[in-house]
Write a protein that holds these residues in place. Sequence first.
Motif, mmCIF file in Angstrom:
data_model
loop_
_atom_site.group_PDB
_atom_site.id
_atom_site.type_symbol
_atom_site.label_atom_id
_atom_site.label_comp_id
_atom_site.label_asym_id
_atom_site.label_seq_id
_atom_site.Cartn_x
_atom_site.Cartn_y
_atom_site.Cartn_z
ATOM 1 N N ASP A 64 0.303 -7.122 -4.780
ATOM 2 C CA ASP A 64 1.091 -7.122 -3.545
ATOM 3 C C ASP A 64 2.452 -7.755 -3.780
ATOM 4 O OD1 ASP A 64 0.384 -9.755 -3.893
ATOM 5 O OD2 ASP A 64 -0.408 -10.040 -1.865
ATOM 6 N N PRO A 93 7.777 -1.305 -4.611
ATOM 7 C CA PRO A 93 8.828 -2.323 -4.666
ATOM 8 C C PRO A 93 9.079 -2.814 -6.088
ATOM 9 C CG PRO A 93 6.797 -3.320 -3.907
ATOM 10 C CD PRO A 93 6.514 -1.845 -4.068
ATOM 11 N N CYS A 148 10.690 -5.352 -0.228
ATOM 12 C CA CYS A 148 9.338 -5.548 0.309
ATOM 13 C C CYS A 148 9.186 -5.209 1.784
ATOM 14 C CB CYS A 148 8.898 -7.003 0.094
ATOM 15 S SG CYS A 148 8.716 -7.454 -1.647
ATOM 16 N N SER A 149 10.273 -5.056 2.525
ATOM 17 C CA SER A 149 10.146 -4.815 3.963
ATOM 18 C C SER A 149 10.310 -3.340 4.280
ATOM 19 C CB SER A 149 11.191 -5.633 4.739
ATOM 20 O OG SER A 149 12.500 -5.268 4.365
ATOM 21 N N PRO A 152 8.518 0.075 1.258
ATOM 22 C CA PRO A 152 8.876 -0.579 -0.007
ATOM 23 C C PRO A 152 9.690 0.359 -0.885
ATOM 24 C CG PRO A 152 6.546 -0.894 0.490
ATOM 25 C CD PRO A 152 7.059 0.119 1.466
ATOM 26 N N CYS A 181 8.721 -12.516 2.258
ATOM 27 C CA CYS A 181 9.210 -11.459 1.374
ATOM 28 C C CYS A 181 8.813 -11.664 -0.087
ATOM 29 C CB CYS A 181 10.728 -11.352 1.492
ATOM 30 S SG CYS A 181 11.272 -10.971 3.171
ATOM 31 N N PHE A 184 4.466 -7.757 -0.391
ATOM 32 C CA PHE A 184 4.708 -6.617 0.481
ATOM 33 C C PHE A 184 3.370 -6.105 1.013
ATOM 34 C CE2 PHE A 184 3.855 -4.680 -3.610
ATOM 35 C CZ PHE A 184 3.159 -3.519 -3.308
ATOM 36 N N PRO A 185 3.361 -5.450 2.157
ATOM 37 C CA PRO A 185 4.529 -5.189 2.994
ATOM 38 C C PRO A 185 4.961 -6.441 3.748
ATOM 39 C CG PRO A 185 2.561 -4.330 4.040
ATOM 40 C CD PRO A 185 2.139 -4.819 2.698
ATOM 41 N N ALA A 186 6.259 -6.756 3.669
ATOM 42 C CA ALA A 186 6.806 -7.890 4.409
ATOM 43 C C ALA A 186 7.052 -7.463 5.856
ATOM 44 C CB ALA A 186 8.117 -8.358 3.779
ATOM 45 N N ASP A 326 2.335 -0.142 9.868
ATOM 46 C CA ASP A 326 1.634 -0.362 8.613
ATOM 47 C C ASP A 326 0.211 0.169 8.738
ATOM 48 O OD1 ASP A 326 1.171 -1.835 5.968
ATOM 49 O OD2 ASP A 326 -0.339 -2.749 7.280
#
Length: 583
Positions: A64, A93, A148-149, A152, A181, A184-186, A326
């Motif tokens: 992650d 990412p 990461c946000s 990605p 951050c 991810f996912p942030a 998400d």
Amino acid sequence: MLGSDILVEMLVRHGVETIFGVPGDTNVSLYMALQKRMDDIRHVMARDERSAGFMADAYARLTDKPGVFECPSGAGAMYSLPPVAESNASSVPVILLTIDLPLPGEGRGVITELDCAKLFEPVTKMSIQVKTASKLPEIIRRAFRVACSGTPGAVHLQIPEDMLTTDVDPATISLHVDEECKTFPAFPMAAPAKRITDLLDLLAKAERPLIVAGGGVNRSCAGPELTAFAEALNIPVVNTITGQGVIPDDHDLAIGVIGDNGYHPHANRALEESDLALFIGSKMGSVVTVGWTFPKLTLNRRVAQIDINPERLANNYENLLSISGDARLVLNQLLEVLPKDFDGTKHTPWVDRLNEYRASFWKEANTLLTREDVPLRPERVVEVFSQRLKAHGKAVHILSDAGTPTPYMTRFLKIQDRRTRFIIPRAFGGLGSAIPAVVGAYYADPDRKPIGMFGDGSLGMTAGELETLVRLNIPAMLLLFNNGCFGWIKGLHRLRGHNQCFGVDFLPPQGQAIGEAFGVKSWTAETSEQLDAALAEGFEMNAPCLIDIRVESLADRVPPVYSWLRKRERDPLTLQVEDVPYV
């Protein structure tokens, strides 16, 4: 603090444990800073910048955390372009640090000068040049935030060498990190409550609902939630190539792979016959829809879609419902409000029909899976591997190149342990990823054996990384599909009637000799017995090994590719398995 020390400090504070890269003229300062922090961050030297990028890509896919790699100026940056483009288009990412020429030399004809920030702009979420050493902390934070946000993706930072040799007063900067951050996912998004109830209403009304799991489900680590949701509603699941592994292949609701390359005919039938298809984490692109010609009954007005990127929603079809969020969060929302009296038994005839299709296919397929032709048929290779994987009884990471392994592995490989991940770079389909990818996979999780699958065309591009495996003692098992040609391209030539194929054949490599020359334990397998024996030993080895498998070319028979079979005027949805000639 020196700029190089600030850079490494920010990486460490963001939780970076491994950075992949290649030494060069301009990144000496970075290496000096990394050497001082060897207890906090590991540097893995690759033999090629492209390989370093594929290592970072695999690392990110299996954790992650974003994968980080670095390269020197000039050619180093250019070699880094393919993996960055693949990562970005595959929503992986990755952060690339290009350590470039000092700023005073800009525009003066210095050797290796290149506008790297502009070079990477089309294939990244963000590509910028650092122009002030004191801004390094801020820019590193932004790089992790962007990578990461949201969806990605890849970020590229062009860092002039003099930024790393400049002294910066620590009192003038902040070395804080955005905790959200580091992984991810942030800032993952949930969906509005009404959208959740609307989706449940659609599913309740459907007679033949179907869940289509894409790569976004794997990226969100939402396999358990998807399985629980499918079980609660008794809805069958098909998956794209990048969505493989989200539900165990032996589950009653796991129907198979849809799309063009290596598809299951029963899975494609499921999409054809469904009255509501819920796509989760899928772009609904050209492979899944066979260039938007499949299913024959258009998907318009029978699709609901969940995707983290709102730009993808209803991009290719007129959706009944679109939900931006998400995958794992939205699936949990659905499970939380699912009515206790939801009756999924009405879907049982639909599930039973699809399982009848599936059983018929596998019964037919057994004739191919057990054939003892020489050279080995790829189907037989997959079957022997599947049986050995099952006997191994442990989760592994399987990393495949595009090419010969793809259509046969996606169709015939059976993954019964959800912890096993099967990864193929699908955005651009470039060769040369599998061997370096096993390095990234190992550092992502040393407890799972990395297995690389690739053709001889790919071996010719990345054979140098065999030294990396030996130097680092990566316990990877490499499967070389050896047939002396660029098989996929040669097959395309023959599909178009060009039996005197041009520019696609080469001398088959002596894979065992090449492996042994690098110090890799190697075997040659020309029969299924030889392959099985090598696999049995390879699964137990705690060192790199290579099996040179002499296989039939993709150009000898039409592979299980929907569009190719259609061009040969065969029914791609038939459950009967047959050899299809090109002429």
